[in-house]
Scaffold this motif. Structure first.
Motif, PDB file in Angstrom:
ATOM      1  N   GLY A 173      23.348 -30.143  10.243  1.00 43.83           N
ATOM      2  CA  GLY A 173      23.399 -30.703   8.896  1.00 43.83           C
ATOM      3  C   GLY A 173      24.748 -31.294   8.562  1.00 43.83           C
ATOM      4  O   GLY A 173      25.742 -31.086   9.266  1.00 43.83           O
ATOM      5  N   LEU A 174      24.800 -32.029   7.469  1.00 43.61           N
ATOM      6  CA  LEU A 174      26.020 -32.732   7.077  1.00 43.61           C
ATOM      7  C   LEU A 174      27.023 -31.818   6.382  1.00 43.61           C
ATOM      8  O   LEU A 174      28.225 -31.898   6.623  1.00 43.61           O
ATOM      9  N   ASP A 175      26.538 -30.956   5.510  1.00 37.51           N
ATOM     10  CA  ASP A 175      27.439 -30.083   4.757  1.00 37.51           C
ATOM     11  C   ASP A 175      28.260 -29.196   5.694  1.00 37.51           C
ATOM     12  O   ASP A 175      29.453 -28.970   5.475  1.00 37.51           O
ATOM     13  N   HIS A 236      28.687 -38.435   6.692  1.00 35.85           N
ATOM     14  CA  HIS A 236      27.798 -39.554   7.020  1.00 35.85           C
ATOM     15  C   HIS A 236      28.475 -40.514   7.996  1.00 35.85           C
ATOM     16  O   HIS A 236      27.873 -40.948   8.985  1.00 35.85           O
ATOM     17  N   VAL A 302      23.149 -25.575   0.216  1.00 37.86           N
ATOM     18  CA  VAL A 302      22.895 -27.006   0.035  1.00 37.86           C
ATOM     19  C   VAL A 302      22.107 -27.264  -1.253  1.00 37.86           C
ATOM     20  O   VAL A 302      22.259 -28.309  -1.888  1.00 37.86           O
ATOM     21  N   PHE A 306      22.579 -30.086  -4.815  1.00 35.66           N
ATOM     22  CA  PHE A 306      21.395 -30.931  -4.988  1.00 35.66           C
ATOM     23  C   PHE A 306      20.780 -30.689  -6.366  1.00 35.66           C
ATOM     24  O   PHE A 306      20.521 -31.631  -7.129  1.00 35.66           O
ATOM     25  N   TYR A 415      16.857 -28.203   3.479  1.00 31.13           N
ATOM     26  CA  TYR A 415      18.263 -28.536   3.242  1.00 31.13           C
ATOM     27  C   TYR A 415      18.741 -29.785   3.974  1.00 31.13           C
ATOM     28  O   TYR A 415      19.578 -30.528   3.451  1.00 31.13           O
ATOM     29  N   TRP A 418      17.464 -32.563   1.764  1.00 37.38           N
ATOM     30  CA  TRP A 418      18.234 -32.741   0.527  1.00 37.38           C
ATOM     31  C   TRP A 418      19.523 -33.498   0.811  1.00 37.38           C
ATOM     32  O   TRP A 418      19.939 -34.345   0.017  1.00 37.38           O
ATOM     33  N   GLU A 419      20.146 -33.180   1.944  1.00 37.26           N
ATOM     34  CA  GLU A 419      21.395 -33.868   2.291  1.00 37.26           C
ATOM     35  C   GLU A 419      21.193 -35.372   2.460  1.00 37.26           C
ATOM     36  O   GLU A 419      22.105 -36.159   2.192  1.00 37.26           O
ATOM     37  N   GLU A 420      20.013 -35.770   2.917  1.00 41.09           N
ATOM     38  CA  GLU A 420      19.735 -37.203   3.074  1.00 41.09           C
ATOM     39  C   GLU A 420      19.842 -37.940   1.742  1.00 41.09           C
ATOM     40  O   GLU A 420      20.116 -39.146   1.715  1.00 41.09           O
ATOM     41  N   PHE A 422      21.908 -36.974  -0.798  1.00 43.67           N
ATOM     42  CA  PHE A 422      23.178 -36.713  -1.484  1.00 43.67           C
ATOM     43  C   PHE A 422      23.843 -38.007  -1.947  1.00 43.67           C
ATOM     44  O   PHE A 422      24.395 -38.071  -3.047  1.00 43.67           O
ATOM     45  N   LEU A 429      30.081 -35.968   0.675  1.00 42.79           N
ATOM     46  CA  LEU A 429      30.006 -35.135   1.879  1.00 42.79           C
ATOM     47  C   LEU A 429      31.166 -35.495   2.803  1.00 42.79           C
ATOM     48  O   LEU A 429      31.496 -36.659   2.950  1.00 42.79           O
TER      49      LEU A 429
END
Length: 429
Positions: A173-175, A236, A302, A306, A415, A418-420, A422, A429
């Protein structure tokens, strides 16, 4: 051969070629059979075991526990035992074992005096030769038979190793990319570093294809610079850069003429791609959630930004368009729909597979369409309700590692999904 430094030089030159050939086979390739019937993983474990055994014999001799280095008479039994204990082991672990064994024998050789090296009619030299550079030579043809020779073969190895690395990175994930790895840098810095060295291939590969090397780079300085620059890049950007660098390598290798590649070039591509992926795979794997508690922690972490971003828009703001063209209410409906999907799968133990771009789009459109007449406040209530069901369901999965079917699907519905969004929601991020 007058000193330990001389002996080390004789050992290290063929070791580099042997180790790079093992790397070129790739971790998945180590499970394949050699011409003698072993797997390449068995061969690696075999080489590691003999180097480790020899290092111990050198230590005993050097410290006076043994006055001479007697020969061994259990070779067949020793080899069979190594193969037996290698069954079922992860290829990555076996390669790490080889590197550790080699480091140990190098350390022991470095401690030998000239007198010890030449004692008993150069017995140390004979023992070291038989279990290092002479041993590599015994397996040279066997190992190099599996080294990719042509662009298509190299490309197949590259893609085969990229998939698990990319999958693990996606699941991280990104976070989490801002977290610190076991090695002490952030995941952003590590992935940026991998991307940088893949990008460097475009400069150096032409030199290697002509059988020469380009200017020597200060690797430590480049790594430090890349780590520093990663702090100003978003997650990203880091991931996009990684994917772009990988595609650049694929394009480079694809464009090569269909003939045998000089090993000097092959080892460069291997070292900056799939061998490099393997070196860092463990760092990523260590951060992946395994248990229900791990997953709940990741979900809650996450979810907070969000949900806060949705709250900031208020009921009136949900009707406004997002940068991607739908409304924020549509975004909420769509997020709730995917959470409902994973809750349903976990509760029924029936997991949908084979998603395509078309079926995903159809699911998204259906989630939005079925909520056309739902008001903003009711939509938020539904989002919160399905979120609570999600957390309760995951908590109820029990102790131990979560079923892989859940671990490989639920994050993408929750999660990671959800990051997609953000960026649309203005969450950095």
């Amino acid at each position: 051969m007058r000193s330990s430094a001389d002996l080390l030089g004789v050992v290290q030159t063929p070791w580099v070629a042997f180790r790079l050939a093992i790397a070129a086979i790739g971790r998945p390739g180590l499970e394949e059979k050699t011409s003698t019937g072993w797997t390449y993983k068995d061969l690696v474990a075999h080489a590691a075991a003999w180097e480790d055994r020899t290092a111990e014999r050198l230590r005993e001799f050097r410290e006076g526990e043994a006055k001479t280095l007697l020969g061994v008479d259990d070779t067949d039994q020793f080899n069979a035992a190594v193969v037996e204990r290698t069954r079922g082991r992860n290829a990555r672990e076996v390669v790490v074992e080889l590197e550790a064994a080699h480091a140990r024998i190098i350390e022991e050789i470095g401690k030998l005096t000239a007198e010890e090296i030449h004692a008993n009619d150069d017995q140390v030299i004979a023992i070291v030769a038989g279990n290092t550079y002479g041993h590599y030579a015994e397996h040279f043809d066997e190992v190099f038979a599996a080294v990719p020779k042509r662009p298509a073969e190299l490309l197949a190895k590259l893609r085969e190793s990229w998939r698990p690395f990319r999958r693990a990175t996606n699941r991280l994930g990104l976070d989490a990319l801002s977290d610190t790895t076991p090695s002490g840098w952030t995941y952003k810095a590590m992935l940026g570093h991998v991307a940088y060295w893949m990008g460097h291939l475009a400069q150096e590969l032409p030199n290697r294809l002509e059988g020469r090397r380009g200017p020597v780079m200060d690797v430590d300085a480049e790594n430090a610079r890349e780590a520093a620059e990663s702090t100003s890049r978003s997650a990203h950007e880091i991931v996009e850069r990684l994917h772009k660098a990988y595609q650049g390598v694929v394009d480079l290798v694809t464009a090569l003429p269909d003939r045998e590649i000089d090993f000097l070039a092959t080892r460069l591509v291997v070292g900056e791609t799939y061998e490099h992926f393997a070196k860092h795979q463990g760092e990523i794997d260590a951060a992946l959630p395994r248990t229900a508690a791990d997953f709940v922690g990741r979900i809650e972490k996450v979810w907070k930004p969000f949900r806060a971003a949705i709250r900031e828009r208020g009921r009136a703001g949900l009707g406004e368009p997002t940068p991607s063209g739908w409304t924020y209410k549509d975004l909420v409906a769509h997020a709730a729909g995917w959470m409902e999907q994973t809750v349903r799968e976990m509760q029924t133990n029936e997991f949908r597979t084979g998603w395509t771009a078309t079926t995903i789009q159809e699911f998204n459109e259906r989630s939005v369409r079925t909520h056309d007449l739902v008001g903003a406040e009711a939509m938020i209530d539904e989002l919160d309700t399905v979120y609570r069901r999600l957390v309760e369901t995951v908590r109820g999965l029990g102790v131990g590692e979560v079923d892989d079917r859940i671990a490989s699907s639920m994050p993408y519905y929750t999660y990671l999904h959800w990051e997609e969004h953000f960026a649309e929601l203005g969450i950095p991020l």
